[in-house]
Design an enzyme around this catalytic site. Structure first.
Site, PDB file in Angstrom:
ATOM      1  N   HIS A   1       0.849  -1.187   0.000  1.00  0.00           N
ATOM      2  CA  HIS A   1       0.000   0.000   0.000  1.00  0.00           C
ATOM      3  C   HIS A   1       0.893   1.248   0.000  1.00  0.00           C
ATOM      4  O   HIS A   1       1.936   1.258   0.649  1.00  0.00           O
ATOM      5  CB  HIS A   1      -0.860   0.063   1.266  1.00  0.00           C
ATOM      6  CG  HIS A   1      -2.050  -0.837   1.278  1.00  0.00           C
ATOM      7  ND1 HIS A   1      -1.965  -2.185   1.120  1.00  0.00           N
ATOM      8  CD2 HIS A   1      -3.370  -0.558   1.423  1.00  0.00           C
ATOM      9  CE1 HIS A   1      -3.186  -2.713   1.193  1.00  0.00           C
ATOM     10  NE2 HIS A   1      -4.070  -1.745   1.372  1.00  0.00           N
TER      11      HIS A   1
ATOM     12  N   GLU B   1      -2.025   6.552  -0.309  1.00  0.00           N
ATOM     13  CA  GLU B   1      -3.443   6.625   0.046  1.00  0.00           C
ATOM     14  C   GLU B   1      -3.604   7.691   1.126  1.00  0.00           C
ATOM     15  O   GLU B   1      -4.207   8.731   0.908  1.00  0.00           O
ATOM     16  CB  GLU B   1      -3.929   5.256   0.555  1.00  0.00           C
ATOM     17  CG  GLU B   1      -5.382   5.260   0.987  1.00  0.00           C
ATOM     18  CD  GLU B   1      -5.768   4.028   1.805  1.00  0.00           C
ATOM     19  OE1 GLU B   1      -4.876   3.359   2.361  1.00  0.00           O
ATOM     20  OE2 GLU B   1      -6.981   3.747   1.908  1.00  0.00           O
TER      21      GLU B   1
ATOM     22  N   ASP C   1     -11.307  -3.151  -1.991  1.00  0.00           N
ATOM     23  CA  ASP C   1     -10.637  -2.956  -0.702  1.00  0.00           C
ATOM     24  C   ASP C   1     -11.340  -3.708   0.446  1.00  0.00           C
ATOM     25  O   ASP C   1     -10.927  -4.819   0.774  1.00  0.00           O
ATOM     26  CB  ASP C   1     -10.500  -1.459  -0.400  1.00  0.00           C
ATOM     27  CG  ASP C   1      -9.279  -1.130   0.449  1.00  0.00           C
ATOM     28  OD1 ASP C   1      -8.501  -2.038   0.754  1.00  0.00           O
ATOM     29  OD2 ASP C   1      -9.106   0.057   0.806  1.00  0.00           O
TER      30      ASP C   1
HETATM   31 ZN   LIG Z   1      -6.229  -2.024   1.173  1.00  0.00          ZN
END
Ligand SMILES: [Zn+2]
Length: 342
Positions: free
Chosen positions: A198, A201, A279
């Site tokens: 990740h 974000e 997600d």
């Molecule tokens: Zn995620």
């Protein structure tokens, strides 16, 4: 005249294990095991979240932990993966990469190795039942010690070619920088696992650059904040690093205020490979097909462009080559068929 999105073959590359659970299953398992669920997971579901500050992220994690606590027996894990695979099939997914940090479940299922083996077996059973190919992404938690991540990377490597296809890094980007996890990713890379941390974000372009420079990422979970740096966008396009963009998650967690602000169109037009993902539908609501509907309705993607999104998800996946080829042929067939009258 538009083609049905649910019939477009696609790969789902960004879906978390507990977060993939059906809401109805959460309610049933909580009742079965006597787990008390807060209002936000029952009457007020889906919960209103805002994870752009520490408190909001903490609340999101707390709800996620409560949801995880309803998974108490091996049967629960088998049920979760079977139902998720059924939902993926309904959305047109021919391949699913499910992301899991086994340490979150290890105390209940006999340790890290036993937990991962259980999940891999459940994935195989779900694949056989639904026809949806399933690969497991072992993901480390960046708020824990980098040595824990190395342990997980070694575990993932043991099962490379036996169900584990990729290695990830999740949780709050503002705590635990990518560079601290270089060692774990080096271990995963040596076994040719796809690397999909990740980044970009909750934190800005720097977190994406670190994923590229330090971790040699093949894909980036979210990565949407890369748009704040045009040079970085060019680099993602040139290196063909896929961003796993999850529009409804971005809105639910407050990364953007409105769907229109998700930079899907900008990234796509700049030539950055994008794989749409859901997600955590358990906490946000919408699943995979809705993300493609959003691309069509909110961002004006034509059927040809939707087909290209699907191709990008397939190419960036850890699916076996034969399955990729079959799915890509399915995308061409979808686009070649005349659109239905509506
Ligand atoms: Zn995620």
């Amino acid at each position: 005249m538009r083609r049905p999105i649910e019939q477009l073959p696609k790969a789902h590359l960004h879906l978390h294990f507990t977060g993939s659970m059906r809401h109805s299953t959460l309610i049933e398992l909580a009742a079965k095991h006597g787990v008390h669920l807060p209002h936000a997971l029952v009457e007020e579901w889906p919960p209103k979240l805002r994870a752009t500050d520490e408190r909001g992220w903490f609340r999101f994690q707390r709800l996620y932990d409560i949801a995880r606590s309803v998974l108490q027996t091996p049967d629960d894990l088998y049920r979760l993966l079977r139902e998720t695979a059924e939902d993926e099939r309904a959305a047109g997914a021919g391949w699913l990469e499910i992301q899991v940090d086994p340490s979150g479940y290890a105390s209940r299922f006999g340790g890290l190795t036993a937990t991962l083996e259980l999940i891999l077996d459940a994935a195989q059973v779900a694949e056989a039942a639904t026809g949806v190919g399933i690969g497991v992404m072992v993901a480390a938690n960046r708020t824990k010690h980098p040595l824990d991540a190395k342990t997980l990377a070694r575990l993932a490597v043991q099962y490379a070619g036996r169900g584990v296809v990729s290695f990830g890094l999740n949780n709050d980007e503002r705590r635990g920088r990518a560079l601290d996890f270089e060692g774990a990713f080096r271990i995963a890379r040596r076994a040719d696992l796809l690397l999909a941390p990740h980044g970009g974000e909750l934190s800005g372009p720097r977190s994406v650059r670190e994923c590229l420079d330090m971790l040699q990422a093949d894909r980036i979970g979210h990565g949407v904040r890369a748009v704040e740096d045009p040079v970085l966008v060019e680099r993602l396009a040139a290196q063909e690093v896929t961003l796993e963009v999850c529009p409804t998650s971005n809105v639910s967690l407050g990364v953007v205020d409105e769907l229109e602000e998700v930079p899907l169109r900008r990234l796509f037009d700049a030539g950055v490979p994008v794989a749409l993902g859901a997600d955590d539908p358990l906490l946000f609501g919408p699943r995979l097909a809705e993300q493609y509907h959003i691309a069509r309705e909110v961002f004006g993607f034509s059927d040809a462009e939707l087909a290209e999104l699907a191709r990008m998800s397939i190419r960036a996946s850890g699916a076996p080559e034969a399955r990729k080829k079959e799915m890509l042929a399915g995308v061409d067939a979808w686009l070649a068929a005349p659109p239905a009258r509506s």
